[in-house]
Design a protein around this motif. Sequence first.
Motif, mmCIF file in Angstrom:
data_model
loop_
_atom_site.group_PDB
_atom_site.id
_atom_site.type_symbol
_atom_site.label_atom_id
_atom_site.label_comp_id
_atom_site.label_asym_id
_atom_site.label_seq_id
_atom_site.Cartn_x
_atom_site.Cartn_y
_atom_site.Cartn_z
ATOM 1 N N ARG A 7 -37.995 29.946 -34.735
ATOM 2 C CA ARG A 7 -36.639 29.691 -34.228
ATOM 3 C C ARG A 7 -35.687 30.798 -34.647
ATOM 4 N NH1 ARG A 7 -34.359 23.986 -35.890
ATOM 5 N NH2 ARG A 7 -32.550 24.961 -34.873
ATOM 6 N N PRO A 8 -34.823 31.260 -33.743
ATOM 7 C CA PRO A 8 -33.787 32.236 -34.127
ATOM 8 C C PRO A 8 -32.813 31.629 -35.129
ATOM 9 C CG PRO A 8 -34.091 32.215 -31.747
ATOM 10 C CD PRO A 8 -34.839 31.032 -32.288
ATOM 11 N N CYS A 9 -32.272 32.471 -35.982
ATOM 12 C CA CYS A 9 -31.291 32.037 -36.969
ATOM 13 C C CYS A 9 -30.216 33.116 -37.087
ATOM 14 C CB CYS A 9 -31.959 31.776 -38.320
ATOM 15 S SG CYS A 9 -32.685 33.253 -39.092
ATOM 16 N N ASP A 10 -29.202 32.841 -37.912
ATOM 17 C CA ASP A 10 -28.206 33.885 -38.162
ATOM 18 C C ASP A 10 -28.634 34.714 -39.362
ATOM 19 O OD1 ASP A 10 -27.568 32.470 -40.478
ATOM 20 O OD2 ASP A 10 -25.793 31.525 -39.611
ATOM 21 N N VAL A 11 -27.810 35.667 -39.753
ATOM 22 C CA VAL A 11 -28.178 36.591 -40.814
ATOM 23 C C VAL A 11 -28.346 35.884 -42.152
ATOM 24 C CG1 VAL A 11 -25.805 37.184 -41.438
ATOM 25 C CG2 VAL A 11 -27.634 38.885 -41.754
ATOM 26 N N PRO A 18 -30.395 25.913 -29.556
ATOM 27 C CA PRO A 18 -31.210 26.477 -28.478
ATOM 28 C C PRO A 18 -30.363 27.241 -27.464
ATOM 29 C CG PRO A 18 -31.855 24.213 -28.925
ATOM 30 C CD PRO A 18 -30.603 24.459 -29.708
ATOM 31 N N GLY A 19 -30.850 28.413 -27.065
ATOM 32 C CA GLY A 19 -30.164 29.217 -26.060
ATOM 33 C C GLY A 19 -29.051 30.094 -26.590
ATOM 34 N N ALA A 20 -28.786 30.049 -27.899
ATOM 35 C CA ALA A 20 -27.714 30.872 -28.459
ATOM 36 C C ALA A 20 -28.076 32.351 -28.329
ATOM 37 C CB ALA A 20 -27.479 30.505 -29.918
ATOM 38 N N PRO A 21 -27.122 33.210 -27.947
ATOM 39 C CA PRO A 21 -27.415 34.641 -27.796
ATOM 40 C C PRO A 21 -27.554 35.316 -29.158
ATOM 41 C CG PRO A 21 -25.082 34.244 -27.457
ATOM 42 C CD PRO A 21 -25.718 32.893 -27.626
ATOM 43 N N GLY A 287 -36.880 42.677 -32.496
ATOM 44 C CA GLY A 287 -36.545 43.603 -31.421
ATOM 45 C C GLY A 287 -35.688 43.005 -30.320
ATOM 46 N N ASP A 288 -35.676 41.664 -30.177
ATOM 47 C CA ASP A 288 -34.830 41.040 -29.163
ATOM 48 C C ASP A 288 -33.403 40.830 -29.647
ATOM 49 O OD1 ASP A 288 -35.207 39.035 -31.006
ATOM 50 O OD2 ASP A 288 -35.858 37.505 -29.558
ATOM 51 N N GLY A 289 -33.104 41.308 -30.863
ATOM 52 C CA GLY A 289 -31.753 41.193 -31.409
ATOM 53 C C GLY A 289 -31.542 39.980 -32.282
ATOM 54 N N HIS A 290 -32.428 38.991 -32.209
ATOM 55 C CA HIS A 290 -32.285 37.777 -33.015
ATOM 56 C C HIS A 290 -32.807 37.997 -34.432
ATOM 57 C CE1 HIS A 290 -30.716 34.633 -30.449
ATOM 58 N NE2 HIS A 290 -31.535 34.979 -29.462
ATOM 59 N N TYR A 291 -32.240 37.231 -35.350
ATOM 60 C CA TYR A 291 -32.799 37.112 -36.706
ATOM 61 C C TYR A 291 -33.727 35.902 -36.730
ATOM 62 C CZ TYR A 291 -29.293 40.425 -38.434
ATOM 63 O OH TYR A 291 -28.542 41.550 -38.646
#
Length: 423
Positions: A7-11, A18-21, A287-291
């Motif tokens: 799952r993507p997370c913040d720094v 879900p779906g957050a850029p 590489g997709d910009g997500h953490y």
Amino acid sequence: MSAITGRPCDVNGVFLPPGAPPPPPENLAADDWTPFRNRTEFEMVEFLYKHNQMPAGQIDRLLDLWASTLTKHNDNPPFADHRDLYHVIDSSPFGDVPWQRFTVAYDGERLADEDKPWMDSEYEVWFHDPHEVARNMLANSTYANEIDYCPYREYSTEGNKRQWKDFMSGDWVWNQADEIAKDPSTLGSTFVPVILGSDKTTVSVGMGNNEYYPLYASIGNIHNNVRRAHRDGVAVIGFLAMPKTTQEHAEEPSFQRFRRQLFHLSLSKILDPLKPGMTTPEVTRFGDGHYRRVIYGLGPYIADYEEQVLLACIVRNWCPKCVANCEDLDEDALPHSREYTEALVEEAPSGDLWEDFGIVAQLVPFTNDFPRADIHQMISPDILHQLIKGAFKDHLVTWVEKYLRQTHNKRKAQKIMDDIDRR
């Protein structure tokens, strides 16, 4: 379904809805030439080091001449000498991971009258930090659409049959994710298996038959086509030491043990930076910009049989994957495991271990220093040497050729072989 979902997370490691850029990329100032002070320094280094490839002595001469023109202005050239220039290049936070080295020497017991050259020598091992190499691969934007963030199982639409394609679709990585998920703090993380490989090689053309012992690494998340192309999906992360001695001492058990244990010690030392991230998730940019929160693990180790013997700490002609006796490899045998070896070492005399079980009791595999790592599970065949060259060319093709010569006359057999060659 696996709970290691990527799952993507913040720094800070907080999971995003879900779906957050992804967060916007960091914008560097237009006048930021880090680690250089200005554009002139950068372009000078680019010209001298990359385009002109000027030797160190000539760089020193150029900087001396430059300094002589600035003396009257109480000023200095951008760099004192070639060492200063190289130091600034190496301090760049961009580009390849810098090389490091450590030295190893024998510190075991020795008899009072022992005078063996290999006991007094120091052995250098050069390496890249594998943790930084893996992070660079994960952050590579060209992999953004060719990377898997979690294990998966794929089935065909017709007949619902299991399909395998890229590494993350396999059983081993799924089972590893299940083990990781037993720790609640790892749920939602991305499992990053580090795939290893090594094989001694000789560079002979114009190099004086120099031997090298490269250690390679990749990550299991990237797709197969990335690993096979020239896209930095596989990296050399080390050059292992190759201890040598005189013919008088080369076959001595003490030297053989030292050579083998040096191999395992070196691997343990090189891979040590990965260890904290194998139990505690760390936030990494992809590489997709997500953490994402990342958990590392030691993945398959690709090696030919000679290397497998060294890795598994077994006697030659025994199997590194199962406990079958070397005299009866057709018997039904249980898989080899770390627990099995440790139980035998604790209970059986070392002589019996060598003769009856094919285990070198005095050696400790490097995998014992890492969580969830079992060398017997990790070993993977070298497709070139063991399947293509070994099983097909050296065994099957040779067998067919012998069969043809026994079945037909020489002329007929050669004609059939010519037809096989054409095909």
